[in-house]
Design a protein around this motif. Structure first.
Motif, PDB file in Angstrom:
ATOM      1  N   ASN A  59      -4.890 -16.335 -41.964  1.00 20.22           N
ATOM      2  CA  ASN A  59      -4.318 -16.816 -40.697  1.00 20.22           C
ATOM      3  C   ASN A  59      -4.998 -18.105 -40.265  1.00 20.22           C
ATOM      4  OD1 ASN A  59      -2.920 -17.064 -38.356  1.00 20.22           O
ATOM      5  ND2 ASN A  59      -3.497 -15.076 -37.525  1.00 20.22           N
TER       6      ASN A  59
ATOM      7  N   LYS B  10      -0.912 -15.324 -35.967  1.00 17.93           N
ATOM      8  CA  LYS B  10       0.283 -14.527 -36.238  1.00 17.93           C
ATOM      9  C   LYS B  10       0.328 -13.302 -35.331  1.00 17.93           C
ATOM     10  CE  LYS B  10       0.682 -15.762 -41.139  1.00 17.93           C
ATOM     11  NZ  LYS B  10       0.655 -15.250 -42.532  1.00 17.93           N
TER      12      LYS B  10
ATOM     13  N   GLY C 115       1.877 -17.965 -35.672  1.00 15.06           N
ATOM     14  CA  GLY C 115       2.086 -18.367 -37.054  1.00 15.06           C
ATOM     15  C   GLY C 115       2.333 -19.837 -37.269  1.00 15.06           C
TER      16      GLY C 115
END
Length: 381
Positions: free
Chosen positions: A92, A98, A109
């Protein structure tokens, strides 16, 4: 008595009828032993040591195999958790993690700009949708952008952006977990209260003292006690309804709380404001010009001034004049285009409606034609 083997018992074997027991070999009384000679010394037997009455320690319990398995299992869980946490951090790298949602909208995201666009696209229509209110039985509408109500998408995304190192969030992101962020929805309390007063209009029986500007003159409006909106409770209720509308698309009709009210502006203050500002302002034309240029525009009481001027109560219970800057800009149009004003910070900027209003405020109080010319200084210093 007749003798015979074993027939007679001699005096050596029987003393006074008691059988004689042969003495031990080492006994001092053994035959042939001399009583005056010491016999072999036998040390006295010592008593057995007394053992303290202490309970014996219990035998060590044998470790259960089940406990060892639990420890092993715990170690495995820790290792797996650390691995999942590390994987979550590596996977991430987005500005907005996210699984991040705002009012049910997934904004995670991607970059901050992408998150702002997602939020505005999903909630834009709800953000600007007018609220329905009832005041004293009358139904009115309230436009959020005119009432200090808004969803600050930029601030909301700033709060949602950045790495989230919470293990629950990081590991949850690997499995589609949700991270909920509260929206930034600031409320301009003063602007909201004013908008509610305007929206209420004739609703309610309480009236505030003021002055209205109509073509050709100023009109005194004296206040009266009665029912009116409860500003504090009304603002709270409307702000909560607005958030619900942005989140769900509808807040229904909001009943604005009312209370008994007395006017804060007295009749005496209305009369005083008429004397010190309203009557002089509407007595004749004023002209606004820029020093050192030929640019100027006249504004009169018949048409222009009633569109610009207003009155509102201050916290002290006094009335103060107001200027509708949007209407003022429309009236002078491009009269002052190209003229620059030296500002206190050293920069030069074009003439603004506030510059025109300041010059007008002085001219409206003037009594002679010369005093009723408002001059905008290009270099105020």
């Amino acid at each position: 008595m007749p003798g015979g083997p074993g027939g007679n018992v001699s005096g050596d074997t029987l003393n006074s009828g008691i059988p004689v027991v042969p003495p031990a070999q080492n006994s001092p009384f053994a035959p042939g032993a001399h009583l005056d000679e010491p016999g072999p010394h036998t040390p006295p037997k010592l008593p057995e040591p007394v053992q303290p009455n202490v309970p014996a320690a219990p035998a060590a319990k044998k470790k259960k195999k089940g406990r060892s398995k639990l420890v092993l299992l715990g170690g495995v869980v820790v290792v797996l958790g650390c691995g999942a946490y590390g994987a979550g951090l590596l996977m991430n790298h987005a500005d907005v993690p996210k699984g991040t949602t705002v009012l049910g909208v997934d904004v995670g995201g991607g970059t901050r700009d992408e998150a702002v666009k997602k939020l505005d696209a999903a909630l834009g229509e709800r953000v600007n949708k007018p609220l329905k209110l009832t005041v004293g039985g009358d139904q009115v509408t309230l436009k959020p952008d005119q009432a200090g109500l808004t969803l600050d998408s930029q601030a909301t995304v700033r709060a949602a952006a950045g790495s989230d190192y919470n293990p629950v969030s990081v590991i949850g992101g690997l499995f589609g977990g949700e991270r909920v962020v509260e929206p930034e929805m600031p409320v301009d309390e003063e602007k909201l209260a004013a908008a509610l007063e305007r929206a209420a209009g004739g609703s309610g029986s309480a009236k505030e003292g003021t002055v209205k500007f109509v073509p050709g003159k100023a009109v005194a409006v004296y206040g009266k006690a009665g029912k009116g909106i409860d500003a504090a409770k009304a603002s709270e209720a409307v702000a909560a309804a607005y958030k619900k509308q942005v989140e769900t698309g509808s807040a229904g009709t909001v009943a604005v709380p009312v209370t008994n009210r007395k006017p804060t502006v007295s009749d005496a203050e209305v009369d005083a404001f008429m004397t010190r500002f309203a009557k002089p302002a509407m007595s004749a034309n004023v002209t606004i010009s820029v020093k050192g240029t030929s640019a100027s525009i006249p504004l009169g009481p018949a048409k222009s001034l009633p569109q610009i001027l207003g009155a509102k109560p201050a916290s002290s219970g006094r009335l103060t004049e107001t200027y509708d800057l949007k209407a003022l800009k429309q009236l002078y149009g491009n009269t002052f285009d190209g003229i620059m004003i030296q500002r206190a910070n050293g920069k030069k900027t074009p003439v603004q409606p506030t510059d025109v209003a300041v010059a007008m405020g002085k001219a409206l109080r003037g009594k002679t034609p010369a005093e009723r010319i408002g001059v905008i200084e290009t270099n105020p210093s």
